[in-house]
Design a protein around this motif. Structure first.
Motif, PDB file in Angstrom:
ATOM      1  N   UNK A 128      48.138  -1.049 -43.751  1.00 44.08           N
ATOM      2  CA  UNK A 128      46.750  -1.479 -43.623  1.00 44.08           C
ATOM      3  C   UNK A 128      45.916  -0.656 -44.600  1.00 44.08           C
ATOM      4  N   UNK A 129      45.179  -1.297 -45.518  1.00 45.48           N
ATOM      5  CA  UNK A 129      44.360  -0.527 -46.468  1.00 45.48           C
ATOM      6  C   UNK A 129      43.186   0.126 -45.760  1.00 45.48           C
ATOM      7  N   UNK A 130      42.983   1.403 -46.062  1.00 43.08           N
ATOM      8  CA  UNK A 130      41.918   2.166 -45.413  1.00 43.08           C
ATOM      9  C   UNK A 130      41.222   3.054 -46.428  1.00 43.08           C
ATOM     10  N   UNK A 131      39.919   3.284 -46.239  1.00 40.21           N
ATOM     11  CA  UNK A 131      39.221   4.250 -47.107  1.00 40.21           C
ATOM     12  C   UNK A 131      39.614   5.673 -46.730  1.00 40.21           C
ATOM     13  N   UNK A 132      39.487   6.582 -47.670  1.00 44.52           N
ATOM     14  CA  UNK A 132      39.847   7.970 -47.377  1.00 44.52           C
ATOM     15  C   UNK A 132      38.803   8.644 -46.515  1.00 44.52           C
ATOM     16  N   UNK A 133      37.554   8.234 -46.598  1.00 47.25           N
ATOM     17  CA  UNK A 133      36.506   8.845 -45.808  1.00 47.25           C
ATOM     18  C   UNK A 133      35.572   7.773 -45.267  1.00 47.25           C
ATOM     19  N   UNK A 134      34.978   8.039 -44.107  1.00 48.20           N
ATOM     20  CA  UNK A 134      33.964   7.160 -43.545  1.00 48.20           C
ATOM     21  C   UNK A 134      32.792   8.013 -43.101  1.00 48.20           C
ATOM     22  N   UNK A 135      31.679   7.343 -42.802  1.00 46.10           N
ATOM     23  CA  UNK A 135      30.476   8.064 -42.397  1.00 46.10           C
ATOM     24  C   UNK A 135      30.641   8.646 -41.000  1.00 46.10           C
ATOM     25  N   UNK A 151      45.235   7.924 -56.564  1.00 48.52           N
ATOM     26  CA  UNK A 151      44.839   7.189 -55.371  1.00 48.52           C
ATOM     27  C   UNK A 151      46.035   6.753 -54.551  1.00 48.52           C
ATOM     28  N   UNK A 152      45.865   6.820 -53.227  1.00 44.76           N
ATOM     29  CA  UNK A 152      46.920   6.326 -52.337  1.00 44.76           C
ATOM     30  C   UNK A 152      47.960   7.332 -51.969  1.00 44.76           C
ATOM     31  N   UNK A 153      47.849   8.587 -52.442  1.00 44.54           N
ATOM     32  CA  UNK A 153      48.869   9.569 -52.095  1.00 44.54           C
ATOM     33  C   UNK A 153      48.788   9.978 -50.633  1.00 44.54           C
ATOM     34  N   UNK A 154      47.652   9.755 -49.990  1.00 52.81           N
ATOM     35  CA  UNK A 154      47.475  10.139 -48.607  1.00 52.81           C
ATOM     36  C   UNK A 154      46.972   8.946 -47.817  1.00 52.81           C
ATOM     37  N   UNK A 155      46.649   9.096 -46.537  1.00 55.71           N
ATOM     38  CA  UNK A 155      46.336   7.932 -45.726  1.00 55.71           C
ATOM     39  C   UNK A 155      45.213   7.066 -46.265  1.00 55.71           C
ATOM     40  N   UNK A 156      44.399   7.511 -47.204  1.00 59.05           N
ATOM     41  CA  UNK A 156      43.366   6.655 -47.773  1.00 59.05           C
ATOM     42  C   UNK A 156      43.831   6.001 -49.057  1.00 59.05           C
ATOM     43  N   UNK A 157      43.088   4.996 -49.503  1.00 57.25           N
ATOM     44  CA  UNK A 157      43.399   4.315 -50.762  1.00 57.25           C
ATOM     45  C   UNK A 157      42.897   5.133 -51.932  1.00 57.25           C
ATOM     46  N   UNK A 158      41.683   5.680 -51.841  1.00 54.96           N
ATOM     47  CA  UNK A 158      41.111   6.460 -52.927  1.00 54.96           C
ATOM     48  C   UNK A 158      41.419   7.928 -52.731  1.00 54.96           C
ATOM     49  N   UNK A 159      41.615   8.649 -53.821  1.00 54.49           N
ATOM     50  CA  UNK A 159      41.941  10.063 -53.736  1.00 54.49           C
ATOM     51  C   UNK A 159      40.755  10.889 -53.322  1.00 54.49           C
ATOM     52  N   UNK A 160      40.997  12.066 -52.751  1.00 56.06           N
ATOM     53  CA  UNK A 160      39.913  12.934 -52.298  1.00 56.06           C
ATOM     54  C   UNK A 160      39.154  13.510 -53.480  1.00 56.06           C
ATOM     55  N   UNK A 161      37.897  13.695 -53.280  1.00 55.80           N
ATOM     56  CA  UNK A 161      37.080  14.277 -54.332  1.00 55.80           C
ATOM     57  C   UNK A 161      36.892  15.758 -54.126  1.00 55.80           C
TER      58      UNK A 161
END
Length: 978
Positions: free
Chosen positions: A144-151, A18-28
């Protein structure tokens, strides 16, 4: 995936913490963009660009496709695919990838109204823990903490209207999308597009389409979404060439409440690149370092190194130490995280260390970088080219003796140019440098349109050497642009001036065109020449702005200038070979160092024409008769102080044939016997040529087009160089010849006609180089003629070269201010710069024509090549450029006055000319000495048996007149008016 495990050994599955890219959680596994994109990114960061290229291709096939084409989740993939292609040196493929990206953005206009932006706030006020590898400066930035994906809302509500509209219909649905990565992909694409397109950005519709298609969604009230979109649009403005707006956007949208976001690094990098084109390099440097630190904090390691390389490019001797320290720290921190970023930063630290003068550090770290890049899995050709450039820079700082050994910086420069100008993959030539891509695009535009007036300012920009902005962004790109052939651009600019019937402007553009043709084959496209000239020329000969530049330049330039001027003022004496090798080796290496450094070296030879009033520099009662060959036409300009007239002459090939016929009639290039004419038939031929080249207007030309002209300077082109204009009658065939009616000389370019490239000589020591030229079949008679020449020279005022002084002709200025060569000089076809002016030069260091154009500074004030053989005389395809280039390059080297023969004669006729010329030099100008010597030759009586070019029936006459055009019209004089 274990940290630092080589990408080639990665296990399958979700390999990204997690956190390796612009989101906090890693891509699935079902991420958008797809998981393969992030795997390819790891290869990219490791410097395995060949595997990264394959990875991004796979990722592209995993993106979503609908009836309209690829969806927006392919935008990041296309962006990084273009990045990889750029780093591999395939700019055309990179541009195709970016074209695809821009087409997707334009096709999905308004897509930014569909994400549920409020989802960006769902992470809460949670601090992001910085990675352990981060260096101290990067740790200061708060993310700034951000999710990796949004709706993301796709499709539409299906109702009667939608059904009636027809076409592909997708029912409304909600999907997940890494919107942040899509925004970043658009920003990256626009940044790279501008780097590739340079000043052509204003002609590029892609970034402008992006700006139109990615406007702020109506009613958007999510602050983090606003700043990210604003930062992205700042990159779009940079891509569109709107630099001031890009800088403002980076300030306005770079931070949110003091914290950085995923678009901050690329927006700040774009802003730093824009500022690098201004007079604020220190500000660009600070922004670039900040962008590197921000990219590290955001874990965007793919841009850390590029930002530090820009910082190194903007550094000066005063600021380079800070860049060196910062880049060195980052390189050490990233060695296990990103080999690409670490190598880039390591080389940036070397770059800055060389600028700062820390050569020990630069040497050691360059070796470290070489060891890193030598790994077989590191495929980074662009970075290797940069390393080769730095190796060359460093080599110019090392001791070098000019004793015939290869210059140590030539090999790394060759490696750099192999990528920059001759890059191939599987024998397919690729455009690897932005400047060359831009020139290719301009050439395409020129070929596809007849009216280039609308882009004349762009053509002017690219016809000149690369600006300091190009040097700061990428020195290898600047050098590629410096050596590139820009002839077509200059011809297009000239055509615009002729189309407008603007004679003064055409004169300026002919100067630019001809100057470019002379300097393009020179070392670094003439940049080394200008570096040598601006440091050797006395202050009064420089324009005030150029003198100020020299006086305020860095220490290397000032010290080199002091050494050059001191060497020029030394007493005339031969220097011991070992000492000369050391002295000149130091001057040569320092001049190369200056030329390779990021300096905006002014053009000082020849002195630039006044762009506003080019005619104002022409003296009273003086005319410039300028010609230029353009396909089957000759264009002509007659310029005086009062006005300039322009006209075109059809039938260029016919004129060339008529010149050859005239020369054969007077005895040149013919095998007929007798060679010399027995009547004045040549006068009729000359009159016919005059009527085509100089329109008679009304009556004799001296009362018409050349009225009030007492001094005429002819600036020929192409085969007109073979025509002695002195032979043209002023009225009918029996009238006075033009050479007798006015004082006539020649010049290679308009600027060389007007201004000297060196100060007048302070004394008139003569260096004379004689060989078996006067009686080649009779050694004793040849020696007697040679002795008769030296006997009449002023005692104690002449030296023999090389017998008296074992030096090459390029160093003859050490012992003499005038060089007279009584030997055959044959220009090498296709390799003029490798020509030896005298035969003994071939066995000595600094013995080629090319060596005249760099240090040493002590070339003679005048050169007389009495046995010069043009291509017409040697059987080579006649071009005329060999005469023009010889004159121009000698004068560029610091020679004021040049006399040479079109065809070599030898014999008593040449000996008479040399004798009289040498006797007059101490008491008159070179032009006056030449005119008097030629008049004496024309009035002399010659023994045909004493002329080695005569055979057969020509030898049967008792005596010959020196007034035969064959004997005296071979010689031409080039000397500045002012």
């Amino acid at each position: 995936m274990a940290q630092n495990q080589p990408p080639g050994n990665q296990p399958p599955g979700n390999q990204f913490p997690g956190g390796r890219f612009p989101g906090v959680t890693g891509p699935g596994n079902n991420s958008s963009p797809p998981q393969e994109y992030f795997i390819a990114m790891e290869f990219y960061r490791a410097g395995e660009l060949d595997r990264a290229l394959d990875g991004f291709d796979v990722a592209l096939r995993r993106t979503r496709v609908d009836a309209a084409g690829r969806w927006v989740d392919s935008i990041p993939v296309y962006a990084m695919l273009a990045e990889t292609q750029y780093q591999l040196g395939d700019l055309e493929s990179a541009m195709r990838s970016l074209d695809q990206l821009f087409a997707i953005v334009a096709r999905n206009r308004g897509w930014m109204a569909r994400p549920l932006w409020r989802d960006l706030n769902n992470t809460g006020n949670v601090a992001v823990t910085p990675p352990r590898y981060l260096w101290q400066a990067a740790r200061r930035f708060n993310r700034i903490p951000l999710p990796s994906e949004i709706s993301f809302v796709r499709g539409q509500v299906i109702d009667e209207a939608a059904i009636a509209a027809g076409g592909a219909i997708e029912s409304q649905n909600i999907r997940r999308l890494n919107v942040v990565e899509v925004l970043r992909g658009i920003a990256i694409a626009n940044y790279r597009r501008r780097i590739i397109m340079g000043e052509l950005a204003r002609l590029d519709s892609g970034p402008q389409q992006c700006l139109e298609a990615t406007k702020f969604p109506a009613g958007l009230n999510v602050p983090i979404a606003k700043v990210m979109i604003g930062a992205m649009r700042g990159c779009e403005r940079f891509g569109a060439g709107q630099d001031e707006m890009a800088v403002k956007d980076s300030v306005q949208f770079g931070l949110l409440q003091g914290r950085i976001h995923p678009l901050t690094p690329i927006a700040n990098l774009a802003s730093a690149s824009a500022v690098a084109a201004t007079a604020k390099p220190d500000q660009a440097l600070q922004q670039a370092i900040a962008a590197a630190n921000q990219a590290g904090a955001e874990d965007q390691l793919e841009f850390v190194g590029e930002a530090m390389m820009l910082a190194a490019g903007c550094s000066t001797a005063q600021t380079a130490k800070a860049v060196q320290a910062a880049a060195s720290e980052i390189a050490a921190a990233l060695i296990r995280e990103s080999r690409l970023a670490s190598a880039q930063c390591l080389l940036a630290s070397v770059d800055a260390a060389i600028t700062a003068g820390d050569l020990a550090y630069a040497t050691q770290r360059l070796q470290d970088a070489g060891a890193m890049l030598s790994r077989r899995d590191m495929v980074v050709p662009r970075l290797r080219s940069y390393m080769a450039y730095l190796s060359a820079r460093l080599a110019t700082r090392q001791p070098y003796a000019a004793s015939g050994n290869p210059m140590p910086w030539q090999k790394p420069l060759g490696a750099m140019f192999a990528f920059a100008t001759d890059h191939k993959v599987r024998n397919r030539g690729l455009i690897s440098m932005p400047r060359l891509y831009q020139l290719a695009r301009l050439n395409q535009i020129i070929a596809s349109t007849k009216d280039t007036g609308s882009i004349d300012d762009l053509l002017a920009t690219y016809a000149d050497p690369p600006s300091i902005a190009v040097w700061r962004r990428d020195a290898t790109d600047a050098l590629a642009g410096q050596v590139a052939n820009r002839d077509r651009l200059r011809v297009a600019r000239l055509s615009t001036a002729f189309a407008r019937n603007n004679a003064p402007d055409a004169m300026l553009r002919i100067e630019q065109l001809q100057q470019g043709r002379v300097t393009q084959p020179l070392a670094l496209g003439g940049r080394l020449l200008q570096a040598n000239a601006v440091t050797r020329m006395p202050g009064p000969m420089l324009l005030p702005k150029d003198l100020q530049w020299r006086n305020t330049a860095d220490a290397l330039v000032r010290n080199l200038s002091a050494a050059q001027l001191a060497a020029a003022n030394q007493p005339k004496q031969q220097i011991a070979p070992e000492q000369a090798a050391a002295n000149y080796g130091k001057l040569i290496s320092q001049t190369w160092a200056m030329a390779l450094d990021r300096n905006e070296i002014p053009t000082v030879v020849p002195k630039p024409l006044d762009e506003k009033k080019p005619l104002g520099e022409i003296p009273d009662k003086t005319g410039l008769l300028i010609y230029l060959r353009d396909g089957g036409f000759y264009h002509a300009i007659l310029a005086t102080k009062e006005k300039a007239t322009i006209w075109s002459i059809k039938g260029g090939p016919r004129i060339d044939a008529d010149i050859a016929n005239l020369l054969r009639t007077v005895g040149v290039g013919t095998k007929k016997k007798p060679r010399l004419p027995t009547d004045d038939a040549w006068r009729q031929q000359a009159m016919s040529l005059r009527d085509r080249l100089i329109p008679p207007d009304t009556g004799p030309i001296l009362q018409g087009v050349l009225a009030k002209v007492e001094r005429l300077v002819v600036i020929p082109d192409s085969r007109l160089w073979y025509l002695p204009f002195e032979l043209l009658p002023t009225d009918d065939a029996s009238s006075e010849l033009l050479g007798d009616a006015v004082s006539l000389s020649y010049a290679a370019t308009p600027a060389l006609a007007l201004s000297p490239t060196a100060a007048p000589p302070q004394d008139h020591h003569i260096g004379i180089a004689l060989g078996r030229f006067f009686a080649p079949r009779d050694m004793e008679h040849d020696a007697a003629i040679a002795k008769s020449i030296t006997d009449v020279l002023p005692a104690g005022q002449w030296v023999e070269i090389p017998n008296g002084y074992a030096i090459p002709s390029s160093r003859s200025g050490e012992v003499a201010n005038h060089l007279i060569v009584g030997q055959v000089t044959t220009p090498k076809a296709g390799a003029l710069l490798r020509t030896a002016l005298i035969p003994s030069d071939t066995s000595q260091p600094l013995g080629t024509f090319e060596d005249w154009l760099g240090p040493p500074p002590r070339v003679p004030s005048s050169v007389f090549l009495s046995g010069f053989r043009c291509y017409l005389d040697t059987g080579q395809p006649p071009l005329g450029s060999e005469i023009m280039a010889t004159i121009a390059q000698l004068q560029y080297s610091g020679v004021r006055d040049v006399v040479l023969s079109r065809w070599a004669l030898g014999g008593q006729s040449t000996a008479t000319l040399i004798q009289e010329y040498g006797q007059e030099l101490p008491f008159a100008s070179a032009l006056e000495a030449f005119d008097r010597a030629r008049q004496i030759l024309r009035g002399s009586v010659l023994d045909p048996t004493g002329e080695p070019t005569l055979l057969g029936d020509d030898l049967e006459g008792v005596m010959l007149s020196g007034d035969q055009p064959f004997f005296w019209s071979s010689y031409l004089m080039s000397t500045p008016l002012n």
